[in-house]
Design an enzyme around this catalytic site. Structure first.
Site, mmCIF file in Angstrom:
data_model
loop_
_atom_site.group_PDB
_atom_site.id
_atom_site.type_symbol
_atom_site.label_atom_id
_atom_site.label_comp_id
_atom_site.label_asym_id
_atom_site.label_seq_id
_atom_site.Cartn_x
_atom_site.Cartn_y
_atom_site.Cartn_z
ATOM 1 N N TYR A 170 11.171 3.862 19.471
ATOM 2 C CA TYR A 170 10.456 4.516 20.314
ATOM 3 C C TYR A 170 9.054 4.889 19.895
ATOM 4 O O TYR A 170 7.974 4.492 20.504
ATOM 5 C CB TYR A 170 11.355 5.520 21.012
ATOM 6 C CG TYR A 170 10.385 6.379 21.874
ATOM 7 C CD1 TYR A 170 10.178 5.908 23.065
ATOM 8 C CD2 TYR A 170 9.819 7.646 21.669
ATOM 9 C CE1 TYR A 170 9.330 6.740 24.174
ATOM 10 C CE2 TYR A 170 9.112 8.465 22.724
ATOM 11 C CZ TYR A 170 8.701 8.001 23.779
ATOM 12 O OH TYR A 170 8.185 8.762 24.405
HETATM 13 P P1 NAD Z 1 11.049 9.306 32.978
HETATM 14 O O1 NAD Z 1 12.000 8.201 32.443
HETATM 15 O O2 NAD Z 1 11.372 10.207 33.732
HETATM 16 O O3 NAD Z 1 10.039 8.388 33.537
HETATM 17 C C1 NAD Z 1 9.385 7.072 33.757
HETATM 18 C C2 NAD Z 1 9.558 6.319 34.748
HETATM 19 O O4 NAD Z 1 9.256 4.990 34.409
HETATM 20 C C3 NAD Z 1 11.220 6.073 35.366
HETATM 21 O O5 NAD Z 1 11.078 6.556 36.706
HETATM 22 C C4 NAD Z 1 11.414 4.623 35.174
HETATM 23 O O6 NAD Z 1 12.219 4.058 36.167
HETATM 24 C C5 NAD Z 1 10.040 3.844 35.187
HETATM 25 N N1 NAD Z 1 9.965 2.760 34.254
HETATM 26 C C6 NAD Z 1 10.587 2.617 33.214
HETATM 27 N N2 NAD Z 1 10.094 1.230 32.826
HETATM 28 C C7 NAD Z 1 9.399 0.799 33.821
HETATM 29 C C8 NAD Z 1 9.195 -0.648 33.890
HETATM 30 N N3 NAD Z 1 8.968 -1.606 33.014
HETATM 31 N N4 NAD Z 1 8.310 -0.976 35.245
HETATM 32 C C9 NAD Z 1 8.280 0.115 36.115
HETATM 33 N N5 NAD Z 1 8.763 1.339 36.021
HETATM 34 C C10 NAD Z 1 9.319 1.541 34.912
HETATM 35 O O7 NAD Z 1 10.136 9.641 31.814
HETATM 36 P P2 NAD Z 1 9.065 10.811 31.777
HETATM 37 O O8 NAD Z 1 9.749 12.014 30.977
HETATM 38 O O9 NAD Z 1 8.671 11.143 32.968
HETATM 39 O O10 NAD Z 1 8.344 10.285 30.719
HETATM 40 C C11 NAD Z 1 6.718 9.745 31.258
HETATM 41 C C12 NAD Z 1 6.011 9.356 29.999
HETATM 42 O O11 NAD Z 1 5.760 10.364 29.298
HETATM 43 C C13 NAD Z 1 6.873 8.246 29.408
HETATM 44 O O12 NAD Z 1 5.555 7.246 28.929
HETATM 45 C C14 NAD Z 1 7.266 8.772 28.364
HETATM 46 O O13 NAD Z 1 7.551 8.108 26.898
HETATM 47 C C15 NAD Z 1 6.146 9.611 27.896
HETATM 48 N N6 NAD Z 1 6.518 11.039 27.011
HETATM 49 C C16 NAD Z 1 7.640 12.092 27.829
HETATM 50 C C17 NAD Z 1 8.195 13.129 26.972
HETATM 51 C C18 NAD Z 1 8.992 13.873 27.792
HETATM 52 O O14 NAD Z 1 9.507 14.866 26.789
HETATM 53 N N7 NAD Z 1 9.211 13.874 28.845
HETATM 54 C C19 NAD Z 1 7.434 13.325 25.840
HETATM 55 C C20 NAD Z 1 6.532 12.462 25.391
HETATM 56 C C21 NAD Z 1 6.189 11.349 25.939
HETATM 57 C C1 UGA Z 2 11.592 13.985 23.735
HETATM 58 C C2 UGA Z 2 11.585 12.953 24.878
HETATM 59 O O1 UGA Z 2 12.966 12.394 25.144
HETATM 60 C C3 UGA Z 2 10.913 11.606 24.353
HETATM 61 O O2 UGA Z 2 10.826 10.884 25.411
HETATM 62 C C4 UGA Z 2 9.380 12.280 23.925
HETATM 63 O O3 UGA Z 2 8.681 10.926 23.733
HETATM 64 C C5 UGA Z 2 9.338 13.136 22.808
HETATM 65 O O4 UGA Z 2 10.154 14.229 23.377
HETATM 66 C C6 UGA Z 2 8.205 13.529 22.502
HETATM 67 O O5 UGA Z 2 7.748 14.572 22.354
HETATM 68 O O6 UGA Z 2 7.398 12.452 21.967
HETATM 69 P P1 UGA Z 2 13.062 14.756 21.955
HETATM 70 O O7 UGA Z 2 12.220 15.871 21.408
HETATM 71 O O8 UGA Z 2 14.108 14.068 20.925
HETATM 72 O O9 UGA Z 2 12.254 13.701 22.591
HETATM 73 O O10 UGA Z 2 13.838 15.697 22.965
HETATM 74 P P2 UGA Z 2 15.613 15.704 23.388
HETATM 75 O O11 UGA Z 2 16.129 14.690 23.403
HETATM 76 O O12 UGA Z 2 15.187 16.795 24.541
HETATM 77 O O13 UGA Z 2 15.931 16.511 22.059
HETATM 78 C C7 UGA Z 2 15.082 17.602 21.635
HETATM 79 C C8 UGA Z 2 15.754 18.427 20.277
HETATM 80 O O14 UGA Z 2 17.112 18.657 20.500
HETATM 81 C C9 UGA Z 2 15.728 17.394 19.278
HETATM 82 O O15 UGA Z 2 15.146 18.152 18.265
HETATM 83 C C10 UGA Z 2 17.200 16.741 19.138
HETATM 84 O O16 UGA Z 2 17.144 16.671 17.437
HETATM 85 C C11 UGA Z 2 17.990 17.894 19.289
HETATM 86 N N1 UGA Z 2 19.294 17.622 19.932
HETATM 87 C C12 UGA Z 2 19.117 16.435 21.049
HETATM 88 C C13 UGA Z 2 20.414 17.960 19.582
HETATM 89 O O17 UGA Z 2 20.445 18.917 18.477
HETATM 90 N N2 UGA Z 2 21.589 17.747 20.114
HETATM 91 C C14 UGA Z 2 21.614 16.913 21.047
HETATM 92 O O18 UGA Z 2 22.666 16.417 21.501
HETATM 93 C C15 UGA Z 2 20.608 16.096 21.552
#
Ligand code: NAD
Ligand code: UGA
Length: 367
Positions: A170
């Site tokens: 990722y």
């Molecule tokens: P999310 O999965 O809720 O939203 C992504 C949406 O994109 C989904 O609704 C999915 O159906 C759609 N999608 C995926 N692939 C697609 C494709 N090929 N064509 C059209 N639609 C598609 O995720 P989110 O948490 O809203 O994340 C939004 C963005 O932010 C993503 O790029 C994610 O990688 C990034 N991001 C999120 C977090 C977080 O903690 N939520 C942290 C860092 C980065």
């Molecule tokens: C999240 C999002 O899922 C990613 O899409 C995003 O890109 C990323 O943040 C980011 O900031 O770049 P993550 O931080 O792994 O990733 O979020 P969670 O899956 O919610 O995990 C949060 C924390 O909980 C992590 O430290 C993970 O190690 C921990 N965790 C997760 C546990 O301790 N137990 C679990 O069962 C799952």
């Protein structure tokens, strides 16, 4: 066609000089919040989403219904569908693209690596190919991720820090997205702004994220796993509340310069920017769990395990000076406050009432 009418209606701005924004991933967590915020202030918004089943599609449909109430229409389609994207850019002269569609999630990349390549690399390139040929060329703001900092350990992370040790596929695809953006900016004059989000949480959140399924499992009396680093340290995250991230996204859209090319030609120098959007205050996952226990009035069944090679990084911590300087980004929601808003939404959405049990140990988590 009726389809085209809805597309035009949805993407026509109401405020004078308002933007017309294509929001990809509009049925997603961050995308749905940003779409509503843009529409509320009078910009035109059109959504695109493929409604894939990585997590519960009914939650995506519920967000779509919410957007419908705000007169935001979501086109159902894939980033890799070039004819569809070309048609959308032909029908609507988008000034901006807020590109949030991606295969998210760190650990799922070990189960389904291809989905990351398809959406985060091939899909992103397809979008850029269509955008570069559009007239006008839209300014593009897209989601990168804190995961690009990988196993580098400068603390806090600044945008100039190294990003050469991705810990998951990722993270590698998000880093690749930044390199690809650089190329399209250089060759075609596309204006590109990357936002490195830090573990975003809040109402209408993602069921695959820890805070979300911890809430579910605690309420159902199921045990949860808390990961540790290979050297037995606590894992910490710079958990960032959705409303802060939305403000950051809109700030980045507002300060995005126009692209300099049109119809695929480079006409001058456009900007390429990358910003951290974090909370600036990392919290150990154990503390996240104890805040949830207090809010749910239920003790979690904890199971601490060591999980060194699942793609997780040991900690994240954002320095947000750059975003603050350039568009006034300032996170204002601490984890207890943000989680209480999430829990309130969760129990309402799923119709659950958190109850006091014998195991209850109320904690004072107001700060
Ligand atoms: P999310 O999965 O809720 O939203 C992504 C949406 O994109 C989904 O609704 C999915 O159906 C759609 N999608 C995926 N692939 C697609 C494709 N090929 N064509 C059209 N639609 C598609 O995720 P989110 O948490 O809203 O994340 C939004 C963005 O932010 C993503 O790029 C994610 O990688 C990034 N991001 C999120 C977090 C977080 O903690 N939520 C942290 C860092 C980065
Ligand atoms: C999240 C999002 O899922 C990613 O899409 C995003 O890109 C990323 O943040 C980011 O900031 O770049 P993550 O931080 O792994 O990733 O979020 P969670 O899956 O919610 O995990 C949060 C924390 O909980 C992590 O430290 C993970 O190690 C921990 N965790 C997760 C546990 O301790 N137990 C679990 O069962 C799952």
């Amino acid at each position: 066609a009726a389809w085209e009418k809805q597309v035009r209606r949805s993407s026509t701005p109401r405020r004078p000089n308002g933007f017309s924004v294509l929001v990809t991933g509009a049925a997603g967590f961050v995308g749905s919040h940003c779409s509503v915020a843009l529409k509320k202030r009078g910009d035109g918004v059109l959504g695109l989403d493929n409604f894939n089943s990585y997590y519960d599609p009914s939650l995506k449909r519920a967000r779509q219904n919410l957007l419908k109430k705000h007169q935001v229409f979501i086109v159902e389609g894939d980033l890799n569908d070039a004819p569809l994207l070309r048609k959308l850019f032909y029908v609507v002269p988008f000034t901006h693209v807020l590109h949030l569609a991606a295969q998210a999630g760190v650990r799922y990349a070990m189960q389904n690596p291809q989905s990351y390549i398809s959406s985060n690399i091939a899909g992103f390139v397809n979008l850029l190919e269509i955008a570069k040929a559009a007239n006008p060329q839209p300014a593009i703001v897209w989601a990168s991720s804190s995961s690009v900092y990988g196993l580098n350990t400068e603390n806090p992370f600044s945008e100039i820090d190294r990003t050469d040790k991705p810990a998951s596929l990722y993270a590698a695809t998000k880093k690749a997205g930044e390199e690809i953006a650089h190329t399209y900016n250089h060759i075609y004059g596309l204006s590109l702004t990357g936002l490195r989000f830090f573990t975003v949480y809040g109402p209408w959140g993602r069921p695959d994220m820890a805070y979300f399924f911890f809430t579910k499992d605690i309420l159902q009396g199921k045990s949860i796993e808390i990961y540790k680093t290979h050297d037995q340290k606590e894992v910490a995250r710079d958990f960032t509340y959705i409303d802060d991230v939305v403000k950051g996204c809109l700030g980045a859209v507002d300060t995005a310069e126009k692209s300099t090319g049109s119809g695929g030609e480079k006409k001058g120098k456009a900007q390429l920017r990358v910003y951290n959007l974090g909370n600036t205050s990392p919290v150990p996952v154990g503390r996240l769990v104890s805040i949830l226990e207090g809010l749910l009035k239920t003790k979690a069944k904890k199971h601490v395990i060591t999980m060194p090679r699942n793609g997780d990084v040991p900690f994240t911590h954002a320095n947000v000076t750059l975003a603050h300087t350039d568009f006034g980004y300032k996170p204002t929601t601490d984890l207890p406050t943000g989680l209480s808003k999430f829990v309130k939404w969760y129990v309402g959405y799923y119709g659950i009432q958190p109850r006091a049990t014998k195991e209850t140990q109320p904690t004072n988590e107001s700060g």
